[in-house]
Design an enzyme around this catalytic site. Structure first.
Site, short mmCIF file in Angstrom:
data_model
loop_
_atom_site.label_atom_id
_atom_site.label_comp_id
_atom_site.label_asym_id
_atom_site.label_seq_id
_atom_site.Cartn_x
_atom_site.Cartn_y
_atom_site.Cartn_z
N CYS A 131 0.95 -1.31 0.00
CA CYS A 131 0.01 -0.02 0.04
C CYS A 131 0.81 1.08 -0.10
CB CYS A 131 -0.99 0.13 1.26
SG CYS A 131 -2.02 1.65 1.13
N CYS A 134 -0.23 4.12 2.56
CA CYS A 134 0.02 3.84 4.01
C CYS A 134 1.56 3.91 4.18
CB CYS A 134 -0.31 2.45 4.29
SG CYS A 134 -2.25 2.47 4.17
#
Length: 173
Positions: A131, A134
């Site tokens: 991700c 993130c």
């Protein structure tokens, strides 16, 4: 069974992975809470039960109950957040990025240990899960707190190796 013993069960074609586990267990770039917390978070993040059991055994006498719980919590909340935020990043419809997540993630604000260590665990699991949003978010918090690139890289190296250990073991057991 320790992590090194667990890695020792990997086939010969994964010799590099076995050696990397030993090297990372002996590395000193991360203090013990960061190192073993990252190992534990990444084991849980792998979703591979035998690897989780080996990491739990390895970390049992090296982490406080609070640090072990925070590592587990980082894996769990990143399992959720990495899916959600990767979706908002990859979706062609930009509207999702401006919508509130409406997902409970209070542990990020109150992990029970030093927030910087929790962010490091979260970054490592986010790297495993791919991700980018993130990764960027956790890395920014870590850099703002003065964490060096070498420490961040150390945590991500653990994530990479733990992902490989879980993948190889799952395919061969």
């Amino acid at each position: 069974m320790s992590l090194k013993e667990f890695a020792g069960t990997l086939p010969d074609y994964a010799k590099d992975i076995r050696l990397n586990v030993g090297s990372l267990l002996n590395e000193t770039i991360l203090n013990d809470q960061r190192k073993y917390g990252t190992f534990l978070a990444c084991a849980h993040g792998s979703g591979h039960k035998p690897l989780v059991e080996a990491a739990e055994a390895e970390c049992a006498d090296k982490l406080s109950p609070e640090a072990a719980n925070a590592a587990r919590a980082a894996a769990v909340v990143m399992a959720m957040n990495n899916v959600y935020y990767r979706f908002t990043h990859l979706a062609g419809n930009q509207e999702y990025r401006n919508m509130p997540a409406k997902l409970r993630m209070n542990v990020i604000g109150a992990p029970g240990i030093d927030k910087v260590d929790f962010e490091l665990f979260s970054l490592a699991v986010s790297a495993m899960n791919g991700c980018g949003m993130c990764i960027d978010s956790h890395e920014a918090v870590l850099k703002k707190a003065g964490v060096t690139a070498e420490v961040i890289q150390g945590a991500v190296r653990i994530a990479a190796v733990m992902q490989a250990v879980g993948t190889v073991h799952a395919a061969t057991s």
